[in-house]
Scaffold this motif. Structure first.
Motif, mmCIF file in Angstrom:
data_model
loop_
_atom_site.group_PDB
_atom_site.id
_atom_site.type_symbol
_atom_site.label_atom_id
_atom_site.label_comp_id
_atom_site.label_asym_id
_atom_site.label_seq_id
_atom_site.Cartn_x
_atom_site.Cartn_y
_atom_site.Cartn_z
ATOM 1 N N MET A 1 -35.359 -13.086 3.468
ATOM 2 C CA MET A 1 -36.522 -12.692 4.257
ATOM 3 C C MET A 1 -36.516 -13.428 5.593
ATOM 4 N N THR A 2 -36.875 -12.720 6.664
ATOM 5 C CA THR A 2 -36.923 -13.323 7.990
ATOM 6 C C THR A 2 -37.965 -14.428 8.036
ATOM 7 N N ALA A 3 -37.598 -15.548 8.646
ATOM 8 C CA ALA A 3 -38.542 -16.660 8.775
ATOM 9 C C ALA A 3 -39.727 -16.217 9.632
ATOM 10 N N ARG A 4 -40.922 -16.638 9.229
ATOM 11 C CA ARG A 4 -42.132 -16.185 9.913
ATOM 12 C C ARG A 4 -42.977 -17.362 10.404
ATOM 13 N N THR A 5 -43.688 -17.112 11.482
ATOM 14 C CA THR A 5 -44.636 -18.098 11.993
ATOM 15 C C THR A 5 -45.963 -17.954 11.247
ATOM 16 N N LEU A 6 -46.811 -18.932 11.406
ATOM 17 C CA LEU A 6 -48.177 -18.860 10.883
ATOM 18 C C LEU A 6 -48.868 -17.583 11.366
ATOM 19 N N TYR A 7 -48.744 -17.300 12.652
ATOM 20 C CA TYR A 7 -49.355 -16.105 13.231
ATOM 21 C C TYR A 7 -48.812 -14.834 12.579
ATOM 22 N N ASP A 8 -47.491 -14.795 12.381
ATOM 23 C CA ASP A 8 -46.871 -13.638 11.707
ATOM 24 C C ASP A 8 -47.494 -13.419 10.329
ATOM 25 N N LYS A 9 -47.613 -14.494 9.572
ATOM 26 C CA LYS A 9 -48.070 -14.376 8.189
ATOM 27 C C LYS A 9 -49.504 -13.850 8.104
ATOM 28 N N VAL A 10 -50.372 -14.402 8.940
ATOM 29 C CA VAL A 10 -51.765 -13.963 8.891
ATOM 30 C C VAL A 10 -51.891 -12.542 9.427
ATOM 31 N N TRP A 11 -51.181 -12.245 10.501
ATOM 32 C CA TRP A 11 -51.216 -10.895 11.085
ATOM 33 C C TRP A 11 -50.749 -9.852 10.062
ATOM 34 N N GLN A 12 -49.581 -10.081 9.501
ATOM 35 C CA GLN A 12 -48.986 -9.092 8.588
ATOM 36 C C GLN A 12 -49.843 -8.865 7.347
ATOM 37 N N SER A 13 -50.537 -9.889 6.903
ATOM 38 C CA SER A 13 -51.376 -9.733 5.711
ATOM 39 C C SER A 13 -52.659 -8.956 5.988
ATOM 40 N N HIS A 14 -52.931 -8.664 7.275
ATOM 41 C CA HIS A 14 -54.156 -7.936 7.636
ATOM 42 C C HIS A 14 -53.888 -6.566 8.262
ATOM 43 N N PHE A 262 -52.881 -20.223 -1.810
ATOM 44 C CA PHE A 262 -52.428 -19.300 -0.765
ATOM 45 C C PHE A 262 -52.369 -19.989 0.595
ATOM 46 N N TRP A 263 -53.389 -20.779 0.913
ATOM 47 C CA TRP A 263 -53.425 -21.443 2.221
ATOM 48 C C TRP A 263 -52.218 -22.354 2.426
ATOM 49 N N ARG A 264 -51.732 -22.943 1.352
ATOM 50 C CA ARG A 264 -50.579 -23.850 1.468
ATOM 51 C C ARG A 264 -49.277 -23.097 1.765
ATOM 52 N N THR A 265 -49.296 -21.764 1.658
ATOM 53 C CA THR A 265 -48.099 -20.980 1.981
ATOM 54 C C THR A 265 -48.062 -20.545 3.450
ATOM 55 N N LEU A 266 -49.130 -20.817 4.179
ATOM 56 C CA LEU A 266 -49.260 -20.262 5.533
ATOM 57 C C LEU A 266 -48.487 -20.986 6.637
ATOM 58 N N PRO A 267 -48.209 -22.280 6.527
ATOM 59 C CA PRO A 267 -47.496 -22.936 7.628
ATOM 60 C C PRO A 267 -46.201 -22.222 8.007
ATOM 61 N N THR A 268 -45.875 -22.290 9.284
ATOM 62 C CA THR A 268 -44.682 -21.649 9.837
ATOM 63 C C THR A 268 -43.424 -22.063 9.088
ATOM 64 N N ASP A 269 -42.580 -21.099 8.796
ATOM 65 C CA ASP A 269 -41.307 -21.380 8.136
ATOM 66 C C ASP A 269 -40.413 -22.220 9.051
ATOM 67 N N PRO A 270 -39.625 -23.118 8.477
ATOM 68 C CA PRO A 270 -38.802 -24.032 9.290
ATOM 69 C C PRO A 270 -37.902 -23.341 10.310
ATOM 70 N N ASP A 271 -37.371 -22.170 9.983
ATOM 71 C CA ASP A 271 -36.419 -21.509 10.885
ATOM 72 C C ASP A 271 -37.060 -20.433 11.764
#
Length: 470
Positions: A1-14, A262-271
């Motif tokens: 899976m492509t590494a995602r930023t915090l913004y990506d994760k919240v955006w995509q889930s909505h 769930f909140w603990r999964t939100l930080p930006t992925d390392p890559d």
């Protein structure tokens, strides 16, 4: 899976639906409603005979126009009274929770949202106010909207939006005594400019984040809009979770456990890759103050008023000249020689309990300089009560400040607290545009500690020279 930023994760889930033009229909979890931006939205809904998609996802409060004194008296006839009455009536008509001026939960929308647990990590939150970016401190996508968008959220609980590019601001080092998060964000805006964040969702990251309280993170995200970005975010961590736990509207029981997981999964992925990265060594910062008419026109307090003649860009030079003319300042004058008339400590930027503790530590045992009028305005009734329980109100009153009720107050000239033409104010608010605090008023932005120091000195001054804690 492509590494995602915090913004990506919240955006995509909505995302409800993606469109061919590059926009997406987003589900909106939370909406804060206030008296200035909502009347047209309520009227549009009524004209169409429509109701709310989810009335429980909205909270309303009057904050911009309300007075911060004599709160026990009826509002005098005028615009403010009409705005407050209209909001109360609209909320009753549509079944929206309304927080009255004398309610123990009253306050500025961007202060009470987090206090109540209405603001949650990983959510989308909107409000008819540009400083809605404040709530991004919790790892939420939060942004300001206009009246027509308010109506859309009322009716559908969705908004069509274009995804922003991603910028990461890496903060490293440790703040020196007397230097605060307000200095971080003012220095950043001075560095990248008031247009530096246009088109970007900013994530504040780096090792210095862990040392910032939730109040400090809210201050930083609050002023993201002053850098041109509608969205400023900090990834949720254990400080975030501890702050939200037990709040009135926060999840509880098994719901809390699932939410926190769930909140603990939100930080930006390392890559994850960002479109732009900016580094800022906070250890090198000194207290900052603004000298011009936008937050980017800011400098270390140890500097002097800049000379437009040294600016090669004619557009920037002309802007500097206009700013200095409005502020009635001459190039080369040391910033610490600038005398002030007023001091304002409060706003959705610096109206939280931590801000009043900071200012009180400077004011304790000292007194406001003769000729300076100073007001302290808690951002919420909760902050006010907590400050009074800690005895902070007595420190402000003994120092010669007025101690007020909650509201936006002198941050914006939409109520009784405003500057007179020509008055100069040391302010903890977020904007210093021409007329922002009153027609012809001159605003210098700074931290609560710096504003308290200016009140004592009667002029702009480096708080470190008088001692942060007395």
């Amino acid at each position: 899976m492509t590494a995602r930023t915090l913004y990506d994760k919240v955006w995509q889930s909505h995302v409800v639906k993606d469109y061919d033009d590059g926009t997406s229909l987003l589900y909106i979890d939370r909406h804060l409603v206030q008296e200035v931006s909502s009347p047209q939205a309520f009227a549009g809904l009524a004209a169409q005979g429509r109701g709310f998609a989810r009335s429980d996802a909205h909270i309303a409060v009057a904050d911009h126009a309300v007075p911060t004194r004599l709160r026990h008296l009826p509002l005098p006839e005028g615009l403010a009274a009409r705005q407050v009455a209209r909001l109360r009536e609209n909320c009753a008509r549509f079944g929206i929770r309304y927080i009255g001026m004398n309610d123990v939960s009253h306050g500025i929308v961007h202060v009470i949202g987090p206090e109540l647990g209405f603001t949650l990590p990983g959510s989308t939150l909107v409000c008819g106010d540009s400083h809605t970016s404040t709530h991004g401190a919790f790892g939420a996508i939060a942004f300001g909207i206009g009246a027509s968008e308010c109506e859309c959220v009322f009716a559908t609980q969705t908004l069509r939006q274009k995804k922003q590019k991603a910028m990461r601001v890496n903060l490293f080092g440790a703040l020196q005594p007397g230097v605060t998060v307000k200095d971080i964000i003012l220095a950043l805006i001075a560095k990248i400019g008031t247009n530096g964040g246009v088109g970007y969702a900013i994530e504040y990251a780096g090792p210095a984040i862990a040392d910032l309280s939730m109040e400090a993170r809210m201050t930083m995200c609050n002023m993201s809009i002053e850098a041109g970005s509608r969205v400023g975010m900090v990834a949720p961590d254990e400080s975030t979770i501890a702050y939200v736990r037990g709040r009135k509207l926060a999840p509880d029981g098994a719901h809390w456990d699932r939410a926190a997981e769930f909140w603990r999964t939100l930080p930006t992925d390392p890559d994850a890759v960002f479109d732009r990265e900016v580094d800022l060594d906070v250890a090198a910062l000194v207290p900052h103050v603004s000298w011009g008419t936008n937050p980017g026109e800011t400098a270390p307090v140890s500097d002097s008023v800049p000379d437009p003649a040294t600016e090669s860009d004619p557009v920037k030079r002309a802007k500097m000249e206009r700013s200095l003319a409005y502020m009635d300042l001459k190039p080369g004058v040391p910033l610490e020689d600038i005398a002030i008339d007023r001091v304002f400590i409060g706003s959705c930027t610096n109206g939280r309990i931590e801000d009043f503790r900071m200012a009180a530590s400077v004011l304790r045992g000292r007194h406001v300089s003769p000729g300076v009028a100073a007001i302290a305005v808690p951002g919420s009734a909760t902050v006010k009560l907590q400050a009074e329980a800690e005895g902070l109100d007595r420190i402000f009153l003994d120092a010669g400040f007025e101690w007020r009720d909650s509201g936006c107050s002198m941050c914006v000239a939409m109520n009784d607290d405003r500057l007179k033409p020509g008055e100069r104010c040391a302010s903890t608010s977020n904007r210093n545009f021409e007329g922002r605090q009153g027609q012809g008023g001159r605003t210098h932005l700074m931290s609560p500690a710096m504003a308290a120091a200016a009140a004592i000195a009667g002029h702009l001054v480096d708080v470190r020279t008088i001692g942060l804690v007395h």
